[in-house]
Design a protein around this motif. Structure first.
Motif, mmCIF file in Angstrom:
data_model
loop_
_atom_site.group_PDB
_atom_site.id
_atom_site.type_symbol
_atom_site.label_atom_id
_atom_site.label_comp_id
_atom_site.label_asym_id
_atom_site.label_seq_id
_atom_site.Cartn_x
_atom_site.Cartn_y
_atom_site.Cartn_z
ATOM 1 N N SER A 13 30.717 -21.647 -44.721
ATOM 2 C CA SER A 13 30.381 -22.539 -43.611
ATOM 3 C C SER A 13 30.408 -21.787 -42.289
ATOM 4 C CB SER A 13 31.363 -23.718 -43.562
ATOM 5 O OG SER A 13 31.234 -24.531 -44.707
ATOM 6 N N ALA A 14 31.392 -20.877 -42.147
ATOM 7 C CA ALA A 14 31.462 -20.068 -40.927
ATOM 8 C C ALA A 14 30.238 -19.164 -40.822
ATOM 9 C CB ALA A 14 32.743 -19.225 -40.931
ATOM 10 N N LEU A 15 29.809 -18.597 -41.953
ATOM 11 C CA LEU A 15 28.604 -17.764 -41.973
ATOM 12 C C LEU A 15 27.380 -18.595 -41.622
ATOM 13 C CD1 LEU A 15 27.093 -15.124 -42.625
ATOM 14 C CD2 LEU A 15 27.054 -15.854 -45.022
ATOM 15 N N ASN A 16 27.297 -19.801 -42.155
ATOM 16 C CA ASN A 16 26.156 -20.681 -41.890
ATOM 17 C C ASN A 16 26.044 -21.008 -40.403
ATOM 18 O OD1 ASN A 16 24.015 -22.534 -43.044
ATOM 19 N ND2 ASN A 16 25.256 -24.021 -41.954
ATOM 20 N N THR A 17 27.179 -21.302 -39.780
ATOM 21 C CA THR A 17 27.187 -21.597 -38.337
ATOM 22 C C THR A 17 26.765 -20.367 -37.539
ATOM 23 O OG1 THR A 17 28.939 -23.233 -38.630
ATOM 24 C CG2 THR A 17 28.624 -22.350 -36.411
ATOM 25 N N TYR A 18 27.282 -19.207 -37.934
ATOM 26 C CA TYR A 18 26.984 -17.957 -37.226
ATOM 27 C C TYR A 18 25.493 -17.626 -37.289
ATOM 28 C CZ TYR A 18 27.398 -12.997 -36.000
ATOM 29 O OH TYR A 18 27.260 -11.764 -35.411
ATOM 30 N N MET A 19 24.843 -17.916 -38.429
ATOM 31 C CA MET A 19 23.441 -17.545 -38.614
ATOM 32 C C MET A 19 22.477 -18.595 -38.078
ATOM 33 S SD MET A 19 23.786 -14.610 -39.876
ATOM 34 C CE MET A 19 22.024 -14.325 -39.980
ATOM 35 N N ALA A 20 22.984 -19.654 -37.442
ATOM 36 C CA ALA A 20 22.114 -20.728 -36.957
ATOM 37 C C ALA A 20 21.067 -20.215 -35.975
ATOM 38 C CB ALA A 20 22.952 -21.834 -36.308
ATOM 39 N N ASP A 21 21.394 -19.198 -35.181
ATOM 40 C CA ASP A 21 20.441 -18.679 -34.191
ATOM 41 C C ASP A 21 20.223 -17.178 -34.349
ATOM 42 O OD1 ASP A 21 22.946 -17.872 -33.421
ATOM 43 O OD2 ASP A 21 22.715 -18.421 -31.298
ATOM 44 N N LYS A 22 20.429 -16.675 -35.567
ATOM 45 C CA LYS A 22 20.296 -15.240 -35.802
ATOM 46 C C LYS A 22 19.500 -14.987 -37.077
ATOM 47 C CE LYS A 22 24.792 -14.196 -33.686
ATOM 48 N NZ LYS A 22 25.062 -15.595 -33.345
ATOM 49 N N GLY A 27 22.265 -7.311 -34.325
ATOM 50 C CA GLY A 27 20.998 -6.804 -33.821
ATOM 51 C C GLY A 27 19.799 -7.592 -34.298
ATOM 52 N N TYR A 28 18.628 -6.933 -34.238
ATOM 53 C CA TYR A 28 17.355 -7.600 -34.508
ATOM 54 C C TYR A 28 16.608 -6.989 -35.678
ATOM 55 C CZ TYR A 28 18.606 -9.314 -29.951
ATOM 56 O OH TYR A 28 19.295 -9.881 -28.914
ATOM 57 N N GLN A 29 17.334 -6.244 -36.518
ATOM 58 C CA GLN A 29 16.760 -5.751 -37.743
ATOM 59 C C GLN A 29 17.882 -5.570 -38.760
ATOM 60 O OE1 GLN A 29 14.833 -2.042 -36.826
ATOM 61 N NE2 GLN A 29 16.709 -0.888 -36.664
ATOM 62 N N PRO A 30 17.559 -5.547 -40.059
ATOM 63 C CA PRO A 30 18.604 -5.441 -41.072
ATOM 64 C C PRO A 30 19.377 -4.128 -40.951
ATOM 65 C CG PRO A 30 16.434 -5.103 -42.041
ATOM 66 C CD PRO A 30 16.206 -5.602 -40.642
ATOM 67 N N SER A 31 20.661 -4.177 -41.258
ATOM 68 C CA SER A 31 21.517 -3.000 -41.146
ATOM 69 C C SER A 31 22.611 -3.064 -42.207
ATOM 70 C CB SER A 31 22.136 -2.935 -39.744
ATOM 71 O OG SER A 31 23.072 -3.994 -39.577
ATOM 72 N N GLN A 32 23.494 -2.072 -42.171
ATOM 73 C CA GLN A 32 24.609 -2.048 -43.112
ATOM 74 C C GLN A 32 25.540 -3.244 -42.919
ATOM 75 O OE1 GLN A 32 25.182 -0.159 -45.794
ATOM 76 N NE2 GLN A 32 23.149 0.701 -45.425
ATOM 77 N N ALA A 33 25.520 -3.839 -41.727
ATOM 78 C CA ALA A 33 26.324 -5.046 -41.506
ATOM 79 C C ALA A 33 25.887 -6.153 -42.465
ATOM 80 C CB ALA A 33 26.192 -5.506 -40.054
ATOM 81 N N ASP A 34 24.560 -6.314 -42.625
ATOM 82 C CA ASP A 34 24.043 -7.315 -43.559
ATOM 83 C C ASP A 34 24.418 -6.975 -44.996
ATOM 84 O OD1 ASP A 34 22.170 -9.081 -41.785
ATOM 85 O OD2 ASP A 34 21.681 -7.040 -41.250
ATOM 86 N N SER A 35 24.358 -5.682 -45.327
ATOM 87 C CA SER A 35 24.672 -5.258 -46.686
ATOM 88 C C SER A 35 26.133 -5.536 -47.022
ATOM 89 C CB SER A 35 24.371 -3.759 -46.829
ATOM 90 O OG SER A 35 24.634 -3.323 -48.147
ATOM 91 N N GLU A 50 21.865 -24.111 -45.124
ATOM 92 C CA GLU A 50 20.513 -23.548 -45.121
ATOM 93 C C GLU A 50 20.398 -22.260 -44.321
ATOM 94 O OE1 GLU A 50 18.901 -26.501 -41.557
ATOM 95 O OE2 GLU A 50 18.164 -26.731 -43.609
ATOM 96 N N ASN A 51 21.159 -22.122 -43.226
ATOM 97 C CA ASN A 51 21.068 -20.896 -42.425
ATOM 98 C C ASN A 51 21.592 -19.694 -43.206
ATOM 99 O OD1 ASN A 51 20.171 -22.411 -40.145
ATOM 100 N ND2 ASN A 51 22.268 -22.950 -39.685
ATOM 101 N N ALA A 52 22.740 -19.882 -43.860
ATOM 102 C CA ALA A 52 23.315 -18.804 -44.663
ATOM 103 C C ALA A 52 22.421 -18.491 -45.859
ATOM 104 C CB ALA A 52 24.721 -19.195 -45.130
ATOM 105 N N LEU A 53 21.838 -19.522 -46.483
ATOM 106 C CA LEU A 53 20.981 -19.312 -47.649
ATOM 107 C C LEU A 53 19.709 -18.573 -47.258
ATOM 108 C CD1 LEU A 53 20.451 -19.770 -50.640
ATOM 109 C CD2 LEU A 53 19.484 -22.012 -50.064
ATOM 110 N N ARG A 54 19.122 -18.941 -46.099
ATOM 111 C CA ARG A 54 17.919 -18.240 -45.619
ATOM 112 C C ARG A 54 18.212 -16.759 -45.432
ATOM 113 N NH1 ARG A 54 17.610 -16.710 -40.767
ATOM 114 N NH2 ARG A 54 18.994 -18.355 -39.963
ATOM 115 N N TRP A 55 19.345 -16.466 -44.774
ATOM 116 C CA TRP A 55 19.716 -15.066 -44.551
ATOM 117 C C TRP A 55 19.965 -14.358 -45.876
ATOM 118 C CZ3 TRP A 55 24.445 -13.110 -46.090
ATOM 119 C CH2 TRP A 55 24.707 -11.784 -45.735
#
Length: 219
Positions: A13-22, A27-35, A50-55
């Motif tokens: 849920s925390a991830l979903n909230t965080y990704m609501a506008d990201k 940053g603005y491209q995939p990185s090791q943070a995403d991995s 849905e935001n977390a699932l999209r990401w």
């Protein structure tokens, strides 16, 4: 501060909230943070997040290529924090604190306050206006598996306009041997519209079947 345990509903849920506008963890491209965050999940988030699932689905599409994403891996707990508020005592706050609007009624004091107020407002007026920008992730689809994707990307990048900056790109399989071009762009909102981009990109009719906006984030 981190997301918490990403194998539990609270962390997701925390991830979903965080990704609501990201579009990405950093940053603005995939990185090791995403991995790193992706690997901390036990599987796809539930559909109601849905935001977390999209990401998740977007990062999953990189497959083994996730290991070659740019950036440096850190502990998963270091991701997901929010920026700390600006420390007190910045330049603008100093100006405000120095102006005593309720000081002495002495004429000299009044004149000094008016002088400093005028200087303060003049300084504020000289500050450049904030330019509204957006980061876009575009999906550009070809007609078939025989479309020259190198020529397609070259055509897209040939679009030049004030307020438009092209970024990183990659080819993403969509099935039946067909790959789509996924490309980042940063636009100035007052100068470039998504309609303009769609019209220009789909104008390359020999290569482009359609264009979709996969992600749209204000900067």
């Amino acid at each position: 501060m981190g997301f918490g345990d990403l194998k539990k509903k609270e962390g997701l849920s925390a991830l979903n909230t965080y990704m609501a506008d990201k579009s990405y963890i950093e940053g603005y491209q995939p990185s090791q943070a995403d991995s790193v965050v992706f690997d901390a999940l036990s599987g796809p988030p539930p559909a109601d997040l849905e935001n977390a699932l999209r990401w998740y689905n977007h990062i999953k599409s990189y497959g083994a290529a996730r290991s070659s994403l740019p950036g440096r891996k850190r502990d998963v707990s270091s991701y997901g924090g929010t920026a700390a508020p600006a420390a007190a005592g910045g330049d603008d706050d100093d100006d405000d604190d120095d102006i005593d609007l309720f000081g002495s009624d002495d004429e000299d004091a009044k004149a000094e306050r008016e002088k400093r107020l005028a200087a303060y407002h003049e300084k504020k007026a000289k500050k450049p206006a904030l330019i509204a920008k957006s980061s876009l992730l575009l999906d550009v689809k070809p007609w078939d598996d025989e479309t020259d994707m190198v020529a397609l990307e070259k055509s897209v990048r040939s679009i030049e306009a004030d307020g438009l900056l092209w970024g990183a790109s990659k080819l993403v399989p969509v099935g039946y041997g067909i790959r789509k071009l996924q490309i980042n762009a940063v636009i100035e909102d007052d100068k470039i519209s998504t309609d303009f981009l769609e019209e220009e990109i789909t104008g390359f009719e020999d290569y482009v079947q359609s264009m979709d906006i996969a992600a749209f984030n204000k900067i």
